[in-house]
Enzyme design. Structure first.
Site, PDB file in Angstrom:
ATOM      1  N   ASP A 168       1.147 -14.211  10.040  1.00 13.02           N
ATOM      2  CA  ASP A 168      -0.249 -13.831   9.900  1.00 13.02           C
ATOM      3  C   ASP A 168      -0.802 -13.560  11.308  1.00 13.02           C
ATOM      4  O   ASP A 168      -0.270 -14.082  12.300  1.00 13.02           O
ATOM      5  CB  ASP A 168      -1.005 -14.981   9.226  1.00 13.02           C
ATOM      6  CG  ASP A 168      -2.497 -14.747   9.218  1.00 13.02           C
ATOM      7  OD1 ASP A 168      -2.939 -13.685   8.755  1.00 13.02           O
ATOM      8  OD2 ASP A 168      -3.236 -15.638   9.719  1.00 13.02           O
ATOM      9  N   TYR A 177      -4.708 -13.168  12.524  1.00 10.75           N
ATOM     10  CA  TYR A 177      -5.923 -13.839  13.005  1.00 10.75           C
ATOM     11  C   TYR A 177      -5.884 -15.343  12.737  1.00 10.75           C
ATOM     12  O   TYR A 177      -5.769 -15.777  11.601  1.00 10.75           O
ATOM     13  CB  TYR A 177      -7.170 -13.219  12.358  1.00 10.75           C
ATOM     14  CG  TYR A 177      -7.232 -11.718  12.560  1.00 10.75           C
ATOM     15  CD1 TYR A 177      -7.399 -11.180  13.830  1.00 10.75           C
ATOM     16  CD2 TYR A 177      -7.093 -10.837  11.488  1.00 10.75           C
ATOM     17  CE1 TYR A 177      -7.436  -9.804  14.031  1.00 10.75           C
ATOM     18  CE2 TYR A 177      -7.127  -9.459  11.675  1.00 10.75           C
ATOM     19  CZ  TYR A 177      -7.294  -8.957  12.954  1.00 10.75           C
ATOM     20  OH  TYR A 177      -7.323  -7.596  13.141  1.00 10.75           O
ATOM     21  N   ARG A 192     -16.876 -15.948   9.060  1.00 11.29           N
ATOM     22  CA  ARG A 192     -15.480 -16.048   8.618  1.00 11.29           C
ATOM     23  C   ARG A 192     -15.400 -16.340   7.121  1.00 11.29           C
ATOM     24  O   ARG A 192     -14.585 -15.748   6.400  1.00 11.29           O
ATOM     25  CB  ARG A 192     -14.771 -17.147   9.414  1.00 11.29           C
ATOM     26  CG  ARG A 192     -13.372 -17.495   8.949  1.00 11.29           C
ATOM     27  CD  ARG A 192     -12.389 -16.360   9.112  1.00 11.29           C
ATOM     28  NE  ARG A 192     -11.007 -16.771   8.845  1.00 11.29           N
ATOM     29  CZ  ARG A 192     -10.002 -15.930   8.697  1.00 11.29           C
ATOM     30  NH1 ARG A 192     -10.198 -14.630   8.797  1.00 11.29           N
ATOM     31  NH2 ARG A 192      -8.784 -16.361   8.460  1.00 11.29           N
ATOM     32  N   SER A 237      -0.743  -8.676   7.877  1.00 13.17           N
ATOM     33  CA  SER A 237      -2.150  -9.041   8.059  1.00 13.17           C
ATOM     34  C   SER A 237      -3.080  -8.282   7.123  1.00 13.17           C
ATOM     35  O   SER A 237      -2.806  -7.143   6.742  1.00 13.17           O
ATOM     36  CB  SER A 237      -2.549  -8.740   9.515  1.00 13.17           C
ATOM     37  OG  SER A 237      -3.935  -8.859   9.704  1.00 13.17           O
ATOM     38  N   ASN A 238      -4.194  -8.934   6.799  1.00 11.09           N
ATOM     39  CA  ASN A 238      -5.303  -8.260   6.120  1.00 11.09           C
ATOM     40  C   ASN A 238      -5.915  -7.163   6.987  1.00 11.09           C
ATOM     41  O   ASN A 238      -6.593  -6.272   6.476  1.00 11.09           O
ATOM     42  CB  ASN A 238      -6.406  -9.274   5.800  1.00 11.09           C
ATOM     43  CG  ASN A 238      -6.197 -10.017   4.485  1.00 11.09           C
ATOM     44  OD1 ASN A 238      -5.401  -9.602   3.636  1.00 11.09           O
ATOM     45  ND2 ASN A 238      -6.922 -11.117   4.314  1.00 11.09           N
TER      46      ASN A 238
END
Lengths: 224, 224
Positions: B11, B13, B42, B117-118
């Site tokens: 991942d 972040y 967040r 990752s998103n």
């Protein structure tokens, strides 16, 4: 436009049913921790509905509610025994309605009235019966039949199917903004009951109407 | 068991990239509000990824990140102008890696190393380049190609496809517990980097290993 509404579909927890008694019980069991616990519990309960839906690992709302409670107690260092868990889960079956609910529903008579909730049938049936709403409602619809949670559009489609009323003739009422916006994206006419005075969520759609309590609803749909 | 791992998928972040500099900038722009703002930002950023995935209304991570920021500023009564928004979004392109990352990745050489990752490609490419990781990584994989967010299993399947390595030979590393558990449910061998010392999420599966920083990873997979 108001005459088009043939059915009103309500979210349950936080919209019709006041979860404050659960918060109060949290504070009774763990004095001074009730607010922090109930906020984290609620946050995790919802996160788990979204995450399990995306993971394609549905468990019913009773399961994710207990899971959220366990996480929140762990995170806050509170010892959760069987007895405390049972008392808190039991409190979910005896929630009061918000004070304006009975009168607002009475003024909406003549339309189909229903609940559409993440709650499992085993949670919804007792809380509806205990609040004396069983005769008022034409249907109590649970996502459990689909094994997916709000705001998946299939959930809102279930209300169309169960009520036999076209999407455009259904008014949807929720105090949870993301739920209201999920229903709006699906195609319902949406009334956001913004009890907390929160900002609208930034999800690319807006509710048709915003109100502070359900007392405003009959006038908004022309039933006053 | 350790010799089976042919690829490690990270991942981005919070796992490789330290978002603390964004928090510091929040506090610089709105003194005393940085922590509250960045936490709510967040939380909303993540909620919107889950809700938009379920609503079938994907917008890329840059979009939902800005949306989360707007909501959080609204909720906290902070005036967000174009200039502040641009500065905060720009900060996402210049995140530092956590101090142990470069050495840990170097010790894992010989295996395929990738990000999943998103983040959208337009966010990931600069942050990877600015951190000097472009040569270290075999692939930077974004959910954007699928238009769905973690923890949908199709996201984790994308890493299998892009890397050409079987599911069981992939180790997945995330500091976000729900992401780690989504990857575990999919079938990866999962290393949860529990930087915050949080309880494990109650989603019905557990990570294979838990560590406090990536410095522990090489030993865990037998690369020490």
């Amino acid at each position: 436009m108001s005459t088009q509404i043939k059915a009103l579909v309500f979210d349950a927890y936080g919209t019709l049913f006041d979860v404050h008694s659960v918060i109060r019980l949290c504070d009774e069991i763990w004095p001074g921790k009730g607010t922090a616990l109930s906020q984290l519990w609620r946050a995790k309960q919802l996160e788990y509905t979204w995450q399990r839906s995306l993971m394609q690992r549905y468990e019913d709302f009773s399961h994710v509610t207990r899971a959220g409670l366990r996480y929140a107690c762990n995170a806050l260092g509170l010892r959760l025994g069987e007895a405390e868990q049972a008392r808190l889960m039991e409190a979910y079956l005896h929630l009061a309605t918000y004070p304006e609910v009975q009168e607002a529903l009475a003024r909406l008579a003549g339309r189909k009235l229903a609940i559409l909730s993440n709650g499992s049938p085993a949670m919804l049936e007792p809380v509806v019966a205990n609040a004396g709403l069983a005769q008022t409602l034409d249907a109590v619809i649970s996502v459990d039949a689909l094994r997916i949670y709000k705001p998946d559009p299939r959930v809102y489609a279930l209300a169309v199917e169960k009520l036999g009323v076209p999407t455009g003739a259904i008014g949807f009422v929720s105090s949870n903004c993301w739920d209201a916006l999920g229903a709006k994206a699906f195609g319902f006419r949406v009334f956001w009951c913004n009890r907390a005075g929160a900002p609208v969520d930034e999800l690319g759609v807006l509710p048709d109407s915003e109100m502070r309590s359900l007392a405003e609803l009959p006038a908004l749909i022309g039933a006053a």
